[in-house]
Design a protein around this motif. Structure first.
Motif, mmCIF file in Angstrom:
data_model
loop_
_atom_site.group_PDB
_atom_site.id
_atom_site.type_symbol
_atom_site.label_atom_id
_atom_site.label_comp_id
_atom_site.label_asym_id
_atom_site.label_seq_id
_atom_site.Cartn_x
_atom_site.Cartn_y
_atom_site.Cartn_z
ATOM 1 N N TYR A 246 -44.991 -27.022 -63.655
ATOM 2 C CA TYR A 246 -44.652 -25.734 -63.543
ATOM 3 C C TYR A 246 -44.777 -24.658 -61.645
ATOM 4 C CZ TYR A 246 -40.308 -23.033 -63.408
ATOM 5 O OH TYR A 246 -38.930 -22.297 -63.817
ATOM 6 N N ALA A 247 -45.637 -24.083 -62.425
ATOM 7 C CA ALA A 247 -45.669 -23.029 -60.581
ATOM 8 C C ALA A 247 -46.500 -24.087 -59.077
ATOM 9 C CB ALA A 247 -47.376 -22.854 -61.299
ATOM 10 N N PHE A 248 -46.846 -25.213 -60.276
ATOM 11 C CA PHE A 248 -47.073 -25.825 -58.579
ATOM 12 C C PHE A 248 -46.256 -26.370 -57.833
ATOM 13 C CE2 PHE A 248 -48.785 -29.014 -56.288
ATOM 14 C CZ PHE A 248 -49.561 -28.734 -55.469
ATOM 15 N N TRP A 249 -45.096 -26.596 -59.225
ATOM 16 C CA TRP A 249 -44.050 -27.608 -58.680
ATOM 17 C C TRP A 249 -42.850 -26.355 -57.687
ATOM 18 C CZ3 TRP A 249 -39.240 -26.883 -61.616
ATOM 19 C CH2 TRP A 249 -38.177 -27.904 -61.873
ATOM 20 N N LYS A 250 -43.244 -25.166 -58.187
ATOM 21 C CA LYS A 250 -42.248 -24.006 -57.381
ATOM 22 C C LYS A 250 -42.840 -23.644 -56.251
ATOM 23 C CE LYS A 250 -38.968 -23.051 -60.697
ATOM 24 N NZ LYS A 250 -37.250 -22.703 -59.627
ATOM 25 N N SER A 251 -44.497 -23.509 -56.358
ATOM 26 C CA SER A 251 -44.489 -22.825 -55.215
ATOM 27 C C SER A 251 -44.288 -24.313 -54.140
ATOM 28 C CB SER A 251 -45.793 -22.258 -55.697
ATOM 29 O OG SER A 251 -46.841 -23.289 -55.486
ATOM 30 N N ARG A 252 -45.478 -25.263 -54.468
ATOM 31 C CA ARG A 252 -45.268 -26.559 -53.478
ATOM 32 C C ARG A 252 -44.385 -26.774 -52.596
ATOM 33 N NH1 ARG A 252 -50.705 -27.615 -52.052
ATOM 34 N NH2 ARG A 252 -51.277 -25.747 -53.084
ATOM 35 N N PHE A 253 -43.273 -26.921 -53.852
ATOM 36 C CA PHE A 253 -42.044 -28.267 -53.778
ATOM 37 C C PHE A 253 -40.855 -27.266 -53.568
ATOM 38 C CE2 PHE A 253 -45.589 -30.686 -54.544
ATOM 39 C CZ PHE A 253 -45.475 -31.577 -54.196
ATOM 40 N N GLY A 254 -40.647 -25.619 -54.097
ATOM 41 C CA GLY A 254 -39.726 -25.511 -54.357
ATOM 42 C C GLY A 254 -38.790 -25.739 -55.267
ATOM 43 N N GLY A 255 -39.596 -25.913 -56.411
ATOM 44 C CA GLY A 255 -38.694 -26.588 -57.596
ATOM 45 C C GLY A 255 -37.309 -27.198 -56.898
ATOM 46 N N ASP A 256 -38.086 -28.447 -56.473
ATOM 47 C CA ASP A 256 -36.687 -28.986 -55.780
ATOM 48 C C ASP A 256 -36.642 -30.656 -56.910
ATOM 49 O OD1 ASP A 256 -35.402 -31.287 -54.323
ATOM 50 O OD2 ASP A 256 -37.107 -31.958 -53.099
ATOM 51 N N HIS A 257 -35.895 -30.559 -58.125
ATOM 52 C CA HIS A 257 -35.401 -31.613 -58.808
ATOM 53 C C HIS A 257 -35.222 -32.436 -58.753
ATOM 54 C CE1 HIS A 257 -33.602 -28.978 -62.198
ATOM 55 N NE2 HIS A 257 -34.467 -28.017 -60.972
ATOM 56 N N SER A 258 -35.522 -33.554 -57.346
ATOM 57 C CA SER A 258 -35.306 -34.639 -56.622
ATOM 58 C C SER A 258 -36.826 -35.056 -56.778
ATOM 59 C CB SER A 258 -34.666 -34.873 -55.307
ATOM 60 O OG SER A 258 -35.564 -33.719 -54.691
ATOM 61 N N ILE A 259 -37.986 -34.497 -56.698
ATOM 62 C CA ILE A 259 -39.183 -34.676 -57.126
ATOM 63 C C ILE A 259 -39.199 -35.806 -58.193
ATOM 64 C CG2 ILE A 259 -39.991 -33.087 -58.335
ATOM 65 C CD1 ILE A 259 -41.507 -34.079 -55.206
ATOM 66 N N ILE A 260 -39.017 -35.664 -58.151
ATOM 67 C CA ILE A 260 -39.013 -37.105 -60.134
ATOM 68 C C ILE A 260 -38.159 -38.053 -59.076
ATOM 69 C CG2 ILE A 260 -38.534 -37.029 -62.504
ATOM 70 C CD1 ILE A 260 -39.787 -35.040 -62.208
ATOM 71 N N GLY A 261 -40.057 -38.571 -59.702
ATOM 72 C CA GLY A 261 -38.869 -40.522 -59.015
ATOM 73 C C GLY A 261 -39.844 -40.537 -57.455
ATOM 74 N N LYS A 262 -39.949 -39.592 -57.189
ATOM 75 C CA LYS A 262 -40.739 -39.754 -55.969
ATOM 76 C C LYS A 262 -42.161 -39.583 -55.547
ATOM 77 C CE LYS A 262 -37.362 -37.990 -53.165
ATOM 78 N NZ LYS A 262 -36.239 -36.473 -52.307
ATOM 79 N N PRO A 263 -42.714 -40.116 -54.091
ATOM 80 C CA PRO A 263 -43.888 -40.654 -53.833
ATOM 81 C C PRO A 263 -44.778 -38.977 -53.627
ATOM 82 C CG PRO A 263 -42.956 -41.387 -52.662
ATOM 83 C CD PRO A 263 -41.711 -40.937 -53.035
ATOM 84 N N ILE A 264 -45.593 -38.812 -54.253
ATOM 85 C CA ILE A 264 -47.042 -37.760 -53.727
ATOM 86 C C ILE A 264 -48.090 -38.383 -53.171
ATOM 87 C CG2 ILE A 264 -45.669 -36.330 -54.134
ATOM 88 C CD1 ILE A 264 -48.330 -35.071 -55.997
ATOM 89 N N LEU A 265 -48.812 -37.982 -52.099
ATOM 90 C CA LEU A 265 -50.110 -38.658 -50.981
ATOM 91 C C LEU A 265 -51.172 -37.795 -51.893
ATOM 92 C CD1 LEU A 265 -49.714 -39.947 -47.787
ATOM 93 C CD2 LEU A 265 -50.398 -41.617 -49.915
ATOM 94 N N LEU A 266 -52.118 -38.128 -52.892
ATOM 95 C CA LEU A 266 -53.216 -37.964 -53.230
ATOM 96 C C LEU A 266 -54.308 -38.775 -53.030
ATOM 97 C CD1 LEU A 266 -51.885 -36.549 -56.427
ATOM 98 C CD2 LEU A 266 -53.017 -34.947 -55.205
ATOM 99 N N GLU A 267 -55.833 -38.128 -52.203
ATOM 100 C CA GLU A 267 -56.631 -38.703 -51.491
ATOM 101 C C GLU A 267 -55.608 -40.045 -51.220
ATOM 102 O OE1 GLU A 267 -59.016 -37.823 -51.047
ATOM 103 O OE2 GLU A 267 -58.696 -35.817 -52.840
ATOM 104 N N LYS A 268 -55.073 -39.581 -50.861
ATOM 105 C CA LYS A 268 -54.493 -41.077 -49.462
ATOM 106 C C LYS A 268 -53.322 -42.246 -50.595
ATOM 107 C CE LYS A 268 -56.890 -40.674 -45.100
ATOM 108 N NZ LYS A 268 -57.874 -41.161 -44.179
ATOM 109 N N THR A 269 -53.389 -41.636 -51.795
ATOM 110 C CA THR A 269 -52.734 -42.887 -52.492
ATOM 111 C C THR A 269 -51.692 -42.132 -52.869
ATOM 112 O OG1 THR A 269 -55.158 -43.004 -53.606
ATOM 113 C CG2 THR A 269 -52.968 -43.943 -54.283
ATOM 114 N N SER A 270 -50.485 -43.328 -52.854
ATOM 115 C CA SER A 270 -49.319 -42.731 -53.421
ATOM 116 C C SER A 270 -48.817 -42.356 -55.148
ATOM 117 C CB SER A 270 -48.309 -43.517 -52.769
ATOM 118 O OG SER A 270 -47.391 -43.367 -53.389
ATOM 119 N N PHE A 271 -48.815 -41.416 -55.261
ATOM 120 C CA PHE A 271 -48.563 -41.087 -56.925
ATOM 121 C C PHE A 271 -46.910 -41.184 -56.869
ATOM 122 C CE2 PHE A 271 -52.355 -40.576 -59.493
ATOM 123 C CZ PHE A 271 -53.456 -41.400 -58.052
ATOM 124 N N THR A 272 -46.409 -41.931 -57.937
ATOM 125 C CA THR A 272 -44.813 -41.125 -57.873
ATOM 126 C C THR A 272 -45.028 -39.785 -59.821
ATOM 127 O OG1 THR A 272 -44.472 -43.376 -58.125
ATOM 128 C CG2 THR A 272 -43.053 -42.041 -59.192
#
Lengths: 915, 110
Positions: A246-272
């Motif tokens: 929760y805290a990371f989502w708030k601080s790094r993604f501004g609590g953006d609800h639309s992040i669910i289902g979107k990809p993020i890049l961890l170690e250059k790998t795409s995670f949903t």
């Protein structure tokens, strides 16, 4: 009627009955006498008189009911009265409340840290059912590789099975998981800190945690948004999925609800992103927040350095579970031990010999893992003891104040006693006052505590290797603790004055006469005040002695000769993984890149020398291996430290070369075997004794081939720890990627940071440079616990010294006021003012000396409990004890001198006319 | 006056008695009220003592054991400052009550 009597009355009805009876009897007698006077016969007169009352029993009940009803009103009345008394002397009240607030606040602050680190349960479903699996055996297992992120919590060391740990192999976990007759749910996990998260072209670090599919189901914690990770996410061919905290989502993604289902890049790998965890859930290791949760199956992308899933003798996963309702913990333990012993003592991948008797213990994991608990429990308990003593001092101090005031209020108290108040009633009034003072102090103390506990948590977070998220907001337990402490304090400092204060000789007190003259500390009340001062002095000696020992420990550690020059060194790390270099991989490209960086840094202004190593010195990290002569048996091997270093390491760190040579650039290019290595003096002495080590060969572990050939011997230098003796250390050539650089500079090292960044960026903008600090800052960080404990105990020591001296000052001031007449007489009879000074100071110092003597005795008794935290100083170090005693005497002298000067200024005429 | 009405005004009667007479024991209060009301009012002894205890704990009156003129031990009651205040309030509200009752009675007659 007093409330005290009324409470007693509720339990001893007969007393009230008697009183009412007496009143009624006198009424009836008077009526009877009147009846007789108007001509009735005595019998008739009495009968008529009694008749008018109706049922006497019923009436008595009504009188008693009226009494009970008034109880609450009367408590309120006491409170208002207490408030009025406190308002009447604001100076006294302020000092008392402030003293108590410091004492109670310090206790609450340390307790709220203890609560956050040690006592609170995880915010999950039925935390008390959660268990952690631990293995135990007679000998350590032989594994290919093993990771122990957390030591096992809680379990005491068992002499019969000294080896133990909480990490298991993946195949072992699968076997455990198949036992559905034992476990209702079971999960495995491992921390994967330092994941590279790429967002909009920039890279930042995230704290990762790899979990098996059942992790969230086992804990019973839900997603606040989206869903939790599930078993389907943890299949070898699943699409990589991740949950954010929760805290990371708030601080790094501004609590953006639309992040669910979107990809993020961890170690250059795409995670949903599949979900966000609940706000209160930061992970299973209290205080150490996790940012990203990933399924174990994604290990190959984000943490390839961990063992393979299929490896049966690589232990790396910790396992948590809940038992089936029908099975007891001991039943489960024996069933699992059989399973574990079978799996680990047989077959080609056996880790244990059969007589190692490996078995499984189940440990409660209600409060989560123990990283912080292990790290901080001892210092926290030492600090708790410290603040406990501070509280006692504060109580003695305020107790002295109240005692003096009870004496000053003797006239008022005597008046109330004369007017019919009972001692109990007056004592209760005084206790209400102390309780009110204490609770006001506690209210202020909670504010102080919250503020200081937050500051402490921030200090810990800044100095720990990863960020710490401790919730130090006072919860129910902390509040209960604080109120408990306040009530305890109120009774402690309020009871004695209440009892003494109400033992008043009514005659002289009411006339306002001074109490009888005038033996040294004459009168029991004053003797009690002296006892309080002695106690304060003794207690503060204990705190000061502890602070002195811990302070000397810190100085010893800071001023220690570490074997290299610590000033003018800038440290930083260069992370090459995002530029396509494998972490820990032995690859020539990585080495070349490090060499290029080294050359580039060397040209920066004010840089005199540059090198790099696997870890910086005194960062807390190290590598340990077994060493021996190549042809010697394994039993002759000894444990030593190894540090892979780059060229110019010894020149940069200024570790003196004793014989032979250091590494050359040619060494790094060549692939000659055995490889050249440099050993420290301890290593040379341990393996070669007095022989010349140069040119000799060394092998590692049970290898028979010579791996290293000694080309040089250098001076001993501290490696990972300041406290531990320098281990035999071998310096080898660092050829893999991922390095910590050391820059020796001529001027302020931190001024170089921007140009270092530029230089790195210029070479390859995908390189991440971070963790800038000077070597001295690095050492400070290594010593953060010592600094914290020493700093706080100094603060507490100063506080206790201050309180004790205020107590002494107050007592003497009171003494002088009380003895003004005596002092006047002495002067009139020819005493010199100097003599009066000596008299007063002498009395004060007399008390202090008694206190110091008792305090030193007590300190000798208790400082041994901190001896494991000390370095280079014994727990009963006479020098420290003498120093704190002198410090206290000196300060006490000052505290005595000020009132003594007032005694000198006594005017004999005024003093004699006084009263 | 009926019994219930008297009970409602008992506090007023006791306070007023004590304010006029200074210090008095329970029996004395009964006698005084009887005498002062020309034998119209008679205080129920069974109600007096609970009322006295209640008023004492409310701080309106204070008590003390003393000897009577005839050398008998008796508990004497006296008015406190709080009691004085309470008396003024009780007198006022009683006056209001009487005024109200009178008005109602006149209305019924008219």
């Amino acid at each position: 009627m007093s409330i005290f009597r009324r409470i007693t009355n509720l339990f001893h009805r007969s007393k009230l009955d008697q009183e009412i009876d007496a009143e009624l009897r006198s009424h009836i007698e008077m009526r009877t006498a009147d009846n007789i006077a108007i001509g009735m016969s005595p019998q008739e007169a009495r009968r008529q008189a009694a008749l008018r009352f109706g049922s006497q029993a019923a009436m008595k009940e009504r009188v008693i009911a009226a009494d009970a009803h008034m109880l609450l009103d009367s408590i309120w009345q006491d409170l208002r009265y207490a408030l009025r008394m406190l308002r009447k002397s604001p100076g006294f009240t302020a000092v008392a409340i402030l003293t108590l607030a410091l004492g109670i606040g310090a206790n609450t602050a340390i307790f709220s840290l203890i609560d956050a680190v040690m006592l609170r349960s995880l915010p999950i479903r039925n935390p008390q059912q959660l268990i952690l699996l631990e293995w135990r055996a007679v000998h350590e297992p032989s594994t290919n590789s093993s990771y122990n992120w957390y030591s096992c919590p809680g379990a005491p060391t068992i002499p019969a099975a000294p080896a133990g740990g909480c990490s298991f192999s993946y195949p072992m976990f699968e076997q455990l998981r198949s036992r559905q007759d034992i476990f209702s749910t079971i999960c495995a996990f491992i921390a994967a800190p330092q994941e590279h998260l790429s967002t909009n072209g920039s890279v930042s670090m995230a704290n990762g945690f790899l979990v098996s599919g059942n992790f969230f189901a086992t804990l019973g914690t839900r997603a606040i948004l989206g869903r939790t990770l599930e078993p389907a996410d943890d299949q070898p061919n699943s699409q990589p999925a991740a949950m954010l905290s929760y805290a990371f989502w708030k601080s790094r993604f501004g609590g953006d609800h639309s992040i669910i289902g979107k990809p993020i890049l961890l170690e250059k790998t795409s995670f949903t992103v599949v979900g966000i965890t609940a706000p209160g859930f930061i992970g299973i290791d209290p205080g150490l927040p996790v940012d990203v949760w990933m399924p174990l199956s994604s290990q190959t992308y984000v943490a390839p350095y961990f063992p393979k899933r299929t490896a049966a003798n690589s232990t790396w996963l910790e396992v948590m579970a809940r038992l089936n309702p029908g099975i007891s913990r001991s039943q489960a333990q024996s069933a699992l031990s059989v399973l574990f012993a079978n799996a680990t003592t047989t077959g080609p991948t056996a880790m244990f010999k059969s007589n190692d008797s490996p078995r499984i213990e189940l440990i409660s994991a209600a409060r989560g893992l123990t990283s912080l608990r292990r790290e901080f429990s001892q210092p926290l308990f030492v600090l708790m003891a410290c603040v406990g003593i501070i509280l006692l001092i504060a109580c003695a101090n305020v107790g002295g104040l109240f005692l003096a005031r009870a004496s000053a209020r003797r006239q008022e108290i005597a008046m109330r006693l004369t007017l019919g108040a009972t001692r109990g009633r007056v004592a209760r009034q005084l206790l209400t006052e102390s309780l009110l003072t204490s609770l006001l102090g506690a209210a202020l103390g909670i504010v102080i505590a919250y503020w200081s506990a937050s500051a402490l948590a921030a200090f810990l977070s800044a100095n720990w290797y990863s960020s710490i998220d401790l919730d130090v907001r006072p919860d129910g337990l902390v509040l209960a603790f604080t109120i408990g402490v306040a009530v305890f304090a109120a009774v402690l400092f309020g009871l004695a004055p209440a009892l003494h204060g109400t033992r008043v000789d009514l005659g002289p007190a009411i006339k306002g006469a001074a109490s009888k003259p005038l033996a040294l500390f004459g009168g029991r009340r004053l003797a009690f005040g002296s006892v309080l001062v002695v106690a304060q002095v003794a207690l503060s000696i204990v705190v000061l002695a502890g602070a002195g020992l811990l302070g000397r420990t810190l100085i010893n550690l800071e001023q220690m000769n570490v074997g290299f020059e610590t000033d003018h060194l800038l440290l930083f790390s260069v992370d090459m993984t995002m530029a396509g270099y494998r972490m820990f991989g032995d690859d020539a490209r990585g080495y070349q890149l490090e060499r290029d960086l080294q050359t580039r840094f060397a040209t920066l202004p004010s840089v005199t020398s540059v090198s790099y190593s696997m870890v910086p010195l005194l960062s807390g990290g190290s590598m340990t291996n077994d060493f021996k002569f190549p042809d010697a048996p394994l039993s002759s091997s000894f444990s030593g430290d190894e540090l892979p270093v780059g060229p110019d390491f010894f020149e940069t760190m200024r570790i003196p070369l004793l014989s032979g040579r250091t590494f050359t650039a040619a060494d790094f290019q060549s692939s000659v075997k055995p490889k050249p290595a440099i050993i420290n003096q301890s290593f040379a002495k341990r393996l070669f004794g007095n022989e010349n080590p140069l040119g000799r060969s060394i092998s590692e572990g049970d290898s028979k081939t010579a791996q290293w050939q000694v080309v040089g011997v250098v001076g001993d230098a501290k490696y990972d720890s300041l406290r531990e003796a320098i281990a035999p250390t071998i310096y080898t050539m660092k050829k893999n990627s991922g390095a910590e650089f050391e820059l020796r500079t001529k001027s302020n090292p931190t001024a170089l940071i921007p140009s270092v960044r530029d230089a790195v960026n210029h070479l390859n903008s995908s390189l991440l440079v971070s963790d800038f600090k000077t070597q001295t800052e690095q050492i400070d960080q290594l010593l953060y616990q010592e600094r914290l404990v020493a700093g706080l105990s100094f603060l507490f020591g100063a506080l206790s010294l201050l309180l004790a001296c205020i107590g002494l000052y107050g007592l003497l001031c009171y003494e002088i006021v009380r003895r003004t007449r005596e002092l006047g007489i002495r002067l009139a009879l020819g005493a010199q003012r100097r003599d009066l000074l000596r008299l007063v100071v002498g009395q004060g110092i007399f008390l202090v000396l008694i206190g110091v003597a008792i305090g030193i005795g007590a300190a000798i008794g208790v400082t041994r409990f901190v001896s494991s935290m000390l370095y280079g100083v014994h727990a009963t170090d006479p020098l420290t004890f003498a120093a704190v005693s002198l410090l206290l005497l000196g300060t006490a002298l000052l505290a005595c001198y000020i009132p003594a000067r007032r005694a000198m200024k006594v005017d004999p005429m005024i003093a004699l006319r006084y009263e | 006056m009926a019994k219930n009405d008297l009970q409602g005004s008992l506090d007023l009667l006791v306070l007023k008695t004590l304010s006029q007479m200074g210090e008095l024991h329970g029996y004395g209060i009964v006698l005084h009220i009887q005498r002062a009301s020309d034998e119209l009012l008679s205080v129920e002894e069974g109600s007096l003592y609970p009322a006295l205890h209640r008023m004492e704990q409310s701080g309106w009156i204070r008590s003390e054991w003393k000897l009577t003129d005839t050398n008998r031990k008796a508990k004497y009651y006296r008015l406190t400052a709080a009691g004085q205040k309470e008396l003024r309030k009780a007198e006022e509200s009683f006056a209001q009550l009487v005024k109200g009752v009178r008005a109602v009675l006149r209305h019924a007659q008219g």
